[in-house]
Every structure is written in C-alpha cells, then in structure tokens.
Design a protein around this motif. Structure first.
Motif, PDB file in Angstrom:
ATOM      1  N   ASP A 179      50.017  38.767  53.003  1.00 53.96           N
ATOM      2  CA  ASP A 179      51.109  38.652  52.281  1.00 53.96           C
ATOM      3  C   ASP A 179      51.257  39.424  50.977  1.00 53.96           C
ATOM      4  O   ASP A 179      50.537  38.848  50.037  1.00 53.96           O
ATOM      5  N   LYS A 180      51.875  40.619  50.776  1.00 56.27           N
ATOM      6  CA  LYS A 180      51.993  41.555  49.514  1.00 56.27           C
ATOM      7  C   LYS A 180      52.364  40.566  48.333  1.00 56.27           C
ATOM      8  O   LYS A 180      51.973  40.746  47.515  1.00 56.27           O
ATOM      9  N   ALA A 181      53.764  39.800  48.428  1.00 56.63           N
ATOM     10  CA  ALA A 181      53.951  39.078  47.388  1.00 56.63           C
ATOM     11  C   ALA A 181      53.011  38.157  46.872  1.00 56.63           C
ATOM     12  O   ALA A 181      52.574  38.049  45.599  1.00 56.63           O
ATOM     13  N   GLU A 182      52.245  37.559  47.899  1.00 58.37           N
ATOM     14  CA  GLU A 182      51.393  36.306  47.281  1.00 58.37           C
ATOM     15  C   GLU A 182      50.093  37.232  46.484  1.00 58.37           C
ATOM     16  O   GLU A 182      49.767  36.823  45.566  1.00 58.37           O
ATOM     17  N   VAL A 183      49.578  38.373  47.158  1.00 57.48           N
ATOM     18  CA  VAL A 183      48.445  39.219  46.505  1.00 57.48           C
ATOM     19  C   VAL A 183      48.983  39.559  44.988  1.00 57.48           C
ATOM     20  O   VAL A 183      48.194  39.707  44.004  1.00 57.48           O
ATOM     21  N   ALA A 184      50.485  40.103  44.979  1.00 54.64           N
ATOM     22  CA  ALA A 184      50.704  40.851  43.610  1.00 54.64           C
ATOM     23  C   ALA A 184      50.774  39.421  42.703  1.00 54.64           C
ATOM     24  O   ALA A 184      50.607  39.656  41.478  1.00 54.64           O
ATOM     25  N   GLU A 185      51.269  38.450  43.258  1.00 62.59           N
ATOM     26  CA  GLU A 185      51.324  37.231  42.189  1.00 62.59           C
ATOM     27  C   GLU A 185      50.039  37.056  41.600  1.00 62.59           C
ATOM     28  O   GLU A 185      49.594  36.763  40.306  1.00 62.59           O
ATOM     29  N   LEU A 186      48.913  37.111  42.197  1.00 60.78           N
ATOM     30  CA  LEU A 186      47.658  36.928  41.818  1.00 60.78           C
ATOM     31  C   LEU A 186      47.240  38.087  41.208  1.00 60.78           C
ATOM     32  O   LEU A 186      46.685  38.096  39.783  1.00 60.78           O
ATOM     33  N   ALA A 187      47.568  39.309  41.290  1.00 55.81           N
ATOM     34  CA  ALA A 187      47.381  40.507  40.678  1.00 55.81           C
ATOM     35  C   ALA A 187      47.728  40.727  39.219  1.00 55.81           C
ATOM     36  O   ALA A 187      47.234  41.081  38.356  1.00 55.81           O
ATOM     37  N   VAL A 188      49.051  40.275  39.284  1.00 55.89           N
ATOM     38  CA  VAL A 188      49.735  40.280  37.694  1.00 55.89           C
ATOM     39  C   VAL A 188      49.305  39.472  36.920  1.00 55.89           C
ATOM     40  O   VAL A 188      49.495  39.466  35.594  1.00 55.89           O
ATOM     41  N   GLN A 189      48.278  38.464  37.128  1.00 56.06           N
ATOM     42  CA  GLN A 189      47.857  37.614  36.292  1.00 56.06           C
ATOM     43  C   GLN A 189      46.613  38.250  35.383  1.00 56.06           C
ATOM     44  O   GLN A 189      46.043  37.981  34.400  1.00 56.06           O
ATOM     45  N   PHE A 190      46.204  39.395  36.078  1.00 62.10           N
ATOM     46  CA  PHE A 190      45.100  40.322  35.526  1.00 62.10           C
ATOM     47  C   PHE A 190      43.937  39.644  35.071  1.00 62.10           C
ATOM     48  O   PHE A 190      43.293  39.567  34.217  1.00 62.10           O
ATOM     49  N   ASP A 191      43.495  38.522  36.190  1.00 60.41           N
ATOM     50  CA  ASP A 191      42.249  37.707  35.782  1.00 60.41           C
ATOM     51  C   ASP A 191      41.298  38.191  36.886  1.00 60.41           C
ATOM     52  O   ASP A 191      41.401  39.274  37.500  1.00 60.41           O
ATOM     53  N   TYR A 192      40.618  37.264  37.152  1.00 62.36           N
ATOM     54  CA  TYR A 192      39.329  37.625  38.353  1.00 62.36           C
ATOM     55  C   TYR A 192      39.794  38.385  39.365  1.00 62.36           C
ATOM     56  O   TYR A 192      39.362  39.321  40.046  1.00 62.36           O
ATOM     57  N   ASP A 193      40.873  37.624  40.108  1.00 60.81           N
ATOM     58  CA  ASP A 193      41.318  38.379  41.519  1.00 60.81           C
ATOM     59  C   ASP A 193      41.666  39.691  41.358  1.00 60.81           C
ATOM     60  O   ASP A 193      41.387  40.623  42.108  1.00 60.81           O
ATOM     61  N   TYR A 194      42.073  40.356  40.100  1.00 63.72           N
ATOM     62  CA  TYR A 194      42.856  41.547  40.044  1.00 63.72           C
ATOM     63  C   TYR A 194      41.522  42.625  39.785  1.00 63.72           C
ATOM     64  O   TYR A 194      41.431  43.695  40.333  1.00 63.72           O
ATOM     65  N   TRP A 195      40.566  42.319  39.009  1.00 65.90           N
ATOM     66  CA  TRP A 195      39.441  43.190  38.621  1.00 65.90           C
ATOM     67  C   TRP A 195      38.119  42.868  39.287  1.00 65.90           C
ATOM     68  O   TRP A 195      37.699  43.754  39.983  1.00 65.90           O
ATOM     69  N   ASP A 196      37.899  41.543  39.921  1.00 66.74           N
ATOM     70  CA  ASP A 196      36.599  41.582  40.609  1.00 66.74           C
ATOM     71  C   ASP A 196      36.690  40.758  41.919  1.00 66.74           C
ATOM     72  O   ASP A 196      35.719  40.214  42.559  1.00 66.74           O
ATOM     73  N   GLY A 197      38.007  40.609  42.226  1.00 65.46           N
ATOM     74  CA  GLY A 197      38.211  39.668  43.603  1.00 65.46           C
ATOM     75  C   GLY A 197      38.264  40.769  44.662  1.00 65.46           C
ATOM     76  O   GLY A 197      37.584  41.788  44.797  1.00 65.46           O
ATOM     77  N   SER A 198      39.056  40.431  45.681  1.00 67.55           N
ATOM     78  CA  SER A 198      39.230  41.284  46.945  1.00 67.55           C
ATOM     79  C   SER A 198      39.816  42.685  46.644  1.00 67.55           C
ATOM     80  O   SER A 198      40.844  42.529  45.617  1.00 67.55           O
TER      81      SER A 198
END
Length: 220
Positions: free
Chosen positions: A26-45
């Motif tokens: 789900d693109k909206a789901e992953v975007a919500e994670l990405a915009v936190q600019f935390d682990y998921d954005y830098w070093d996650g999937s």
C-alpha cells in the motif's frame, strides 16, 4: 542563476521499478512511514525509502565538481540543507581539507547516524528557519530536500538560503517535463510535497528571490 549537472549522473545510475513501488505494498502506508524520516526511510525496506543508506563514495565526484566550480578554498564555509547522514559533507572535507562544513536535517535519525567525521558539525533543524547568521556561508547547497516542503515552508527555506549565504548557492529538486515523468514521479516518490515543471520551479524561485544555481532530476 545557472543550471548545473552535479547530481543527474548519480540519479540516472539507479534502476527503478515504478510499478512495483505502487503494487507491492500500500503506497499510502509506506509513505506514512517514509515521511517520519526515521529508520524505515533511511535503513528499512526499499519500499519505504533508501533500503539502507550507507556511505559508498558516490558523492565524492559531486564534492570535487563543486569545489572546482565554486572555487572552494580551505577556511571557507559550506552548509548542506538536508544533510542526511553527512556523506557529502564528509566528501567535502576530503576534497578540500581545511574547509568548514555544517549541516542541518529535520530527521533526528539521520543526525544521530551521521558519519563520525562530520557529526560535530550537524544538527536537527528546519530548512525554513536556519540557525545561522546572515551571510555566514561561502556555499549553501540543498540536494533532494526542498521538494519535501509545502509551498509556504518552501518559500521560507529559499529565502533562508539566500539570507545565510554570502556567496554561491545550489539546489537540486525533483521535477517533470511531461505526463510520463509526472506519473513516474508520483509512483516513485514517498515524501515529495512539491510537484513542479521547470517553468513552475522558476516561478517559485523568483517569488522567493532565490538567485542561486539549480538542477532538476527527472524520472524518465
């Protein structure tokens, strides 16, 4: 204001599966994670960001080119607005020993995981409110950051870059020139708030009084 090709070669060397970005999860789901600019954005999937943002030396060619083009010398000051983990700042220190570097990023995670060589020189801060004096830097750069801002913060950030610079300025933002590139950009992006054509970007620059150099990356 000049158009500079500093980042395009790095951008074009990356292979992207645009459809997978919107079908695998789900693109909206992953975007919500990405915009936190935390682990998921830098070093996650790779689905939620970089998929592991590690130093590999690719930015050294950019640092070398900027040192040459902008006549950077030891003792000069460089600011990176959106410095991430500090890779480009590190390469500036190697490309021009004796230069002074500083970086800001909205991401606490990125600042905490900045390279040790430049960690003392970076801080968490907002591009729209740079914590530096007027005319403090000889070169201010911002790569793949300002398009993540809403238009009111984008305008403020451009004005702030002008304010803290006493010399050269350069920024790189995402754009599109046709419908295919717009669709690809919308498929691929996770954190982008500003979707503009080059002509619209020029309008934005003019409105803010930004007169530095610029570059666009396109998703062809």
């Amino acid at each position: 204001m000049a158009y500079r090709d500093f980042v395009s070669l790095i951008h074009k060397s990356t292979t992207r599966d645009y459809l997978a970005r919107v079908t695998e999860r789900d693109k909206a789901e992953v975007a919500e994670l990405a915009v936190q600019f935390d682990y998921d954005y830098w070093d996650g999937s790779r689905q939620t960001g970089y998929g592991g943002y590690n130093y590999d030396g690719r930015w050294r060619k950019v640092a070398d080119a900027m040192v040459d083009i902008y006549g950077i010398k030891p003792g000069m000051r460089i600011l990176d607005v959106g410095s991430g983990k500090g890779f480009l700042l590190h390469d500036f220190l190697e490309a021009c020993p004796g230069v002074e570097v500083a970086g800001i990023d909205v991401s606490h995670y990125a600042i905490e995981h900045t390279m040790d060589t430049v960690k003392p020189f970076v801080q968490v801060s907002d591009a729209a409110n740079l914590p530096f004096d007027d005319g403090y830097f000889d070169l201010v750069i911002s790569i793949n950051t300002l398009h993540n801002l809403y238009n009111f913060d984008l305008n403020a950030a451009l004005k702030e870059i002008e304010r803290v610079s006493r010399g050269s300025k350069y920024l790189c933002v995402e754009g599109y020139r046709n419908e295919r590139e717009k669709v690809n950009l919308m498929y691929w992006q996770l954190t982008c708030r500003a979707f503009y054509t080059p002509q619209e970007w020029q309008f934005v620059f003019d409105q803010a009084g930004y007169v530095g150099d610029h570059e666009f990356i396109f998703f062809e």
